[in-house]
Write a protein that holds these residues in place. Structure first.
Motif: not given
Length: 169
Positions: A97-110
């Motif tokens: 969860e910690e790593i996923r949440s720190k790399t999620d900007t593009w996922r959230k946008l798409f």
């Protein structure tokens, strides 16, 4: 367009007291993570990531740290310097969860455009999504949206989106 979209997201985050992560179905997460691995990470197209490719991928995804911190992640999952990361290794890592949440900007946008979670957004969904967040659709922007559909199937995949936003071929 990437700057405008990210600017909007960050302004919105500052205004919100609590950031709500979109609920991704497991199959959608797998599609997104696989697209990241294949289109941004695996530069040699050998279905593996070397440490340098993994570091580049994490930084492109917005991991808020430096190369040294990314190397610690690499070794923490048991990969030696000179080792290779498989797609399965990457998928397991992204279950953190910690790593996923720190790399999620593009996922959230798409995800704002991928309304059904299938890893694709129609060009009309992208136009509608942009309009909903207050971006004017100019002829230049419309042309850029057309250009995102590199395989001309009428949809923009997450991989196509990433390549255009991060200018990767």
């Amino acid at each position: 367009m990437a700057a405008a979209l990210l600017s909007f997201l960050f302004k919105k985050k500052e205004c919100e007291t609590e950031t709500v992560e979109p609920e991704f179905r497991e199959d959608t997460r797998l599609l997104y993570f696989t697209a990241e691995f294949q289109s941004l990470g695996d530069m040699t197209k050998d279905n593996h990531l070397r440490l340098e490719e993994f570091t580049r991928l994490m930084l492109l995804l917005g991991y808020p740290s430096d190369e040294e911190e990314v190397e610690k992640i690499w070794t923490s999952i048991g990969l030696p310097d000179g080792g290779l990361m498989t797609l399965d290794d990457y998928l397991k890592l992204m279950s953190n969860e910690e790593i996923r949440s720190k790399t999620d900007t593009w996922r959230k946008l798409f995800a704002k455009f991928d309304t059904n979670g299938n890893g694709f957004a129609s060009k009309s969904e992208v136009v509608t999504g942009l309009q909903e967040i207050g971006i004017d659709i100019t002829p230049t922007l419309r042309a850029k949206i057309e250009g995102m559909d590199t395989n001309k199937d009428g949809n923009i995949s997450y991989a196509e989106f990433l390549k255009i936003q991060l200018r990767q071929d």
